[in-house]
Design a protein around this motif. Structure first.
Motif, PDB file in Angstrom:
ATOM      1  N   LEU A  13       0.811  -1.217   0.000  1.00 25.57           N
ATOM      2  CA  LEU A  13       0.000   0.000   0.000  1.00 25.57           C
ATOM      3  C   LEU A  13       0.841   1.262   0.000  1.00 25.57           C
ATOM      4  CD1 LEU A  13      -2.788  -0.983   2.520  1.00 25.57           C
ATOM      5  CD2 LEU A  13      -2.819  -1.039   0.044  1.00 25.57           C
ATOM      6  N   CYS A  17       2.070   6.013  -5.240  1.00 25.05           N
ATOM      7  CA  CYS A  17       0.807   6.700  -5.345  1.00 25.05           C
ATOM      8  C   CYS A  17       0.434   6.736  -6.817  1.00 25.05           C
ATOM      9  CB  CYS A  17       0.969   8.107  -4.793  1.00 25.05           C
ATOM     10  SG  CYS A  17      -0.434   9.140  -5.078  1.00 25.05           S
ATOM     11  N   TRP A  18      -0.804   6.457  -7.069  1.00 20.69           N
ATOM     12  CA  TRP A  18      -1.258   6.361  -8.447  1.00 20.69           C
ATOM     13  C   TRP A  18      -1.078   7.673  -9.202  1.00 20.69           C
ATOM     14  CZ3 TRP A  18      -4.240   1.702  -9.228  1.00 20.69           C
ATOM     15  CH2 TRP A  18      -4.547   1.471 -10.580  1.00 20.69           C
ATOM     16  N   ASN A  19      -1.452   8.753  -8.521  1.00 19.87           N
ATOM     17  CA  ASN A  19      -1.443  10.055  -9.179  1.00 19.87           C
ATOM     18  C   ASN A  19      -0.155  10.832  -8.942  1.00 19.87           C
ATOM     19  OD1 ASN A  19      -4.668   9.920  -9.202  1.00 19.87           O
ATOM     20  ND2 ASN A  19      -3.906  11.475 -10.579  1.00 19.87           N
ATOM     21  N   LYS A  86       3.384  18.263 -18.429  1.00 21.03           N
ATOM     22  CA  LYS A  86       2.007  18.630 -18.119  1.00 21.03           C
ATOM     23  C   LYS A  86       2.012  19.904 -17.280  1.00 21.03           C
ATOM     24  CE  LYS A  86      -2.129  16.424 -16.597  1.00 21.03           C
ATOM     25  NZ  LYS A  86      -2.704  15.393 -15.764  1.00 21.03           N
ATOM     26  N   ALA A  90      -2.195  24.748  -9.922  1.00 17.57           N
ATOM     27  CA  ALA A  90      -2.601  25.186  -8.581  1.00 17.57           C
ATOM     28  C   ALA A  90      -1.947  26.503  -8.165  1.00 17.57           C
ATOM     29  CB  ALA A  90      -2.283  24.104  -7.552  1.00 17.57           C
ATOM     30  N   ALA A 117     -10.424  21.383 -11.287  1.00 18.99           N
ATOM     31  CA  ALA A 117     -10.226  21.293  -9.838  1.00 18.99           C
ATOM     32  C   ALA A 117      -8.878  21.862  -9.422  1.00 18.99           C
ATOM     33  CB  ALA A 117     -10.344  19.847  -9.377  1.00 18.99           C
TER      34      ALA A 117
END
Lengths: 379, 362
Positions: A13, A17-19, A86, A90, A117
């Motif tokens: 786990l 991290c996926w993102n 990319k 933010a 977002a």
């Protein structure tokens, strides 16, 4: 054994991290400028900062990139083919919109900015007074390291010299959706200083719904700021004339509060507007003006009142010509007299256009800085 | 079976967190417009008689939990049928809240992560705590309740400069009807959902009054919902409140104290995770107890794992997207939930009073 299994699960786990996004694979976008391209397309210019070098010597260098597409998001994605990274939004500070697009309606632009977002709703909106919005991003930042940060700084610290009304995205959207108030956006132009082009924020563009209909200059935006109860300071310079004595007086506003009261008589709405100002005498160019005298002070106060009443009247008439209720008189009516508002709500822009206003300005000279009496010069 | 008991304080914390659940981030009661605060207060008041029903049932049958009460009252067949209905209700609600959580995570943060991933991790934790029993859940709630209160107080204090009370004026602009619609909405979600708490509670410590637990729980829950909705509407206004999925997130994102204290949205996320954890766990617990009661097993624990897995997959295929989820939560839920949340409890109470009387006569 149990612990081993737990460890294995944790390893599964916690491994990543996926993102995940690595900073050297991101281009941090600071500012967005939108222009009209050929046909229905948009030209999007983005100021990005790039990490150069490594370790303690690394440096952030701002640069601009441009792409064209039928939608804003399409153009922004197309930028990847230029930057190879990319964009990360933010930290975006400003969105600059060209006059052409503002006049056509800016909701298509704001939809992306609002929906995404990553872009925060506290980015500043600006309308370019130059031919294109991209020009603004190409100008020279004087103090900050990038032009977007420079603009953001100027807007944030506009209170002492409020020649414009800065609007953040959320505030614009709020005014756009609220009944009885029209939004405004600060305008930015360029001034030449030597060989460099510098930005200057002055005046506002006012809107009807999402379409820009006209400009207010610096003085008129000051009047509008007082009407909108913005917490600002602001200098007003007036010429004082009394029995052959003339002087330039600089008033500094230190407190402002505008109150509204609608009166209805024979189906005719009159909006009573009272602006209370607290001012201090910041600069008195002629030492013979004895402001310690009550009579002189009341003359100074009435001069100021007269000047501002005239300025506010002019501003409201200008807005009325374009049926753009940027002062929010409609929302005042809605709050104060909901029944009367219900009758005119559907037709408010037209009603606003012919609305009677009764403007009073009540300045009070609170202080004269450190000087209690004029300096007397002696030989 | 040994009755697992909660202290008064634990039960109240559990209840307040349960009520805050997904209600703190989703937009509820938007119909009422600027009078949303009135709708929240009214629905809190409306919830008081309903929770009184649960409290009354607890005090009538102090040694049973809810499913046992239902079976005692209505007998084996019909009672089991009602248990089945309520088990479904708790299960479905748990799946909905799980879905809210998943949508929240992928909308505001991890857009590219498959929703199933965070949802599964979250549900596994719920599984764990439910296996440990309601006493652990009660202690957990009691501990994190303080965090929730601190979060609410801090955000309130930080939000003060951003509040614009004009959003609430004029009072009752569109008359009372929209307020009543909003009241119905807020009543159905979250207040009347406390039925699931009744199903999950199995008993309280000696000398604690179920009435006090439910009433205080509802009052404090109302207060939390009231503070949060009022703050959010005062910051972002009614229109944006109605038009966004997670208005609290947008509102708190706007707070900025001198560029130093900013980007506080994470506070909302923490509050949401704490409270929806309690909500999902409670729903899961109620479902498992329901299943155990229907199948006549004494311990529910062996059902927890399969039901959790089932809940995860249900949450996954309940809706296609977030638009459907919001439509369901706002428009369908009040109608769908009415029989479960109002009509059935009243029937159970009538049956319970009657049964208690006839038992006394014997």
């Amino acid at each position: 054994m149990k612990h081993l299994i737990l460890l294995l699960i944790a390893a599964l786990l916690l491994a990543g991290c996926w993102n995940y996004r690595e900073i050297d694979n991101l281009a941090i976008a600071l500012g967005l400028a939108v222009d009209k391209g050929e046909g229905d397309s948009y030209i999007v210019t983005v100021e990005i900062i790039n990490l150069e070098g490594a370790g303690p010597e690394s440096e952030f260098k701002p640069t601009t990139v441009q792409a064209q597409s039928d939608t804003i998001f399409g153009a922004i994605r197309r930028l990847i083919t230029v930057t190879g990274k990319k964009l990360y939004w933010a930290h975006a500070k400003v969105v600059i919109i060209s006059e052409e697009i503002a006049r056509e309606g800016i909701l298509p632009i704001l939809d992306f900015v609002q929906r995404d977002a990553e872009i925060r709703s506290d980015v500043w909106l600006l309308v370019s007074k130059e031919e294109t919005a991209a020009e603004i991003l190409a100008s020279t930042p004087l103090v900050e390291s990038s032009i977007s940060q420079q603009l953001s700084q100027i807007l944030q610290h506009h209170a002492p010299e409020p020649k414009s009304i800065p609007e953040e995205l959320w505030n614009f959207m709020q005014k756009l959706t609220a009944p009885g108030i029209a939004p405004v956006i600060a305008t930015v132009g360029l001034v030449e200083q030597g060989e460099e082009k510098l930005t200057r924020i002055k005046g506002v563009a006012f809107f009807r719904r999402d379409k820009m209909v006209g400009w207010l200059d610096g003085k008129e935006s000051l009047a509008l700021s007082y009407l909108l109860n913005e917490s600002i300071s602001g200098l007003i310079v007036l010429r004082y004339e009394e029995s052959g004595l003339t002087a330039q007086i600089t008033y500094e506003v230190v407190g402002n509060k505008t109150e509204f009261q609608p009166f209805i008589k024979d189906d005719q709405i009159t909006m009573g507007i009272v602006t209370n100002l607290q001012v201090i005498l910041a600069e008195v160019a002629n030492q013979k003006v004895d402001f310690s005298q009550p009579s002189v002070r009341s003359k100074l106060e009435s001069d100021l009142a007269e000047h501002l009443e005239e300025l506010m009247k002019r501003t409201i008439i200008k807005l009325q010509q374009y049926n753009s209720d940027a002062v929010g008189l409609g929302s005042v009516l809605r709050r104060r007299d909901p029944e009367a508002w219900k009758l005119v709500a559907d037709d408010w822009p037209a009603v606003f256009g012919s609305l009677q206003t009764d403007i009073r300005v009540k300045p009070v000279i609170r202080a004269s800085a450190l000087v209690s009496k004029p300096i007397e010069m002696r030989d | 079976m040994k009755l697992e008991v909660l202290s008064e304080q634990q039960a109240i914390s559990l209840m307040v967190l349960f009520i805050s659940g997904s209600a703190v981030v989703l937009s509820i009661g938007g119909q009422a417009g600027g009078d949303i605060w009135l709708a929240v207060i009214l629905s809190g008041l409306l919830a008081l008689p309903i929770v009184t029903v649960y409290a009354r049932l607890h005090s009538l049958y102090p040694h049973y939990d809810a499913f046992q009460i239902i079976i005692v009252i209505f007998g084996n067949t019909f009672g089991r049928l009602i248990c089945l209905v309520y088990t479904w209700f708790a299960f479905h609600l748990g799946a909905l809240v799980l879905r809210n959580f998943g949508e929240f995570i992928i909308t505001v943060g991890l857009e590219e992560t498959p929703q199933l991933f965070p949802v599964t991790l979250f549900a596994l934790l719920c599984l764990w705590i439910v296996k440990e029993g309601i006493e652990v859940l009660g202690r957990w709630s009691n501990f994190f309740f303080r965090f929730a209160i601190i979060i609410v107080l801090i955000t309130t204090a930080l939000a003060l400069p951003e509040l614009n009370m004009d959003h609430f004026r004029p009072f009752l602009f569109n008359g009372i009807m929209p307020v009543l619609q909003g009241t119905a909405n807020v009543f159905a979600f979250p207040f009347a959902q406390t039925i699931v708490l009744w199903l999950a509670f199995s008993g309280f410590q000696k000398r604690s009054s179920p009435y006090r637990i439910y009433w205080l729980g509802i009052l404090m829950g109302t207060l939390v919902i009231l503070i949060i909705t009022t703050l959010v509407v005062a910051i972002i206004g009614v229109e944006i409140y109605k038009h966004s999925y997670f208005p609290a997130y947008i509102a708190i994102a706007r707070l900025n104290i001198a560029d130093f204290v900013q980007r506080l949205e994470i506070i909302v996320a923490i509050m949401f995770i704490i409270s929806s954890f309690v909500k999902v766990s409670t729903c899961l617990l109620a479902t498992c107890k329901g299943v155990a009661a229907i199948t006549n097993f004494h311990d529910y624990r062996f059902t927890v794992t399969p039901i959790t897995l089932l809940m995860i997959s249900t949450s996954y295929f309940l809706f296609d997207d977030i638009m459907q989820m919001l439509f369901w939560a706002q428009d369908i839920w009040p109608i769908y939930a009415f029989p479960f949340q109002v009509i059935l409890p009243i029937i159970v109470l009538i049956g319970g009073e009657y049964r208690a009387k006839s038992l006394k006569k014997q």
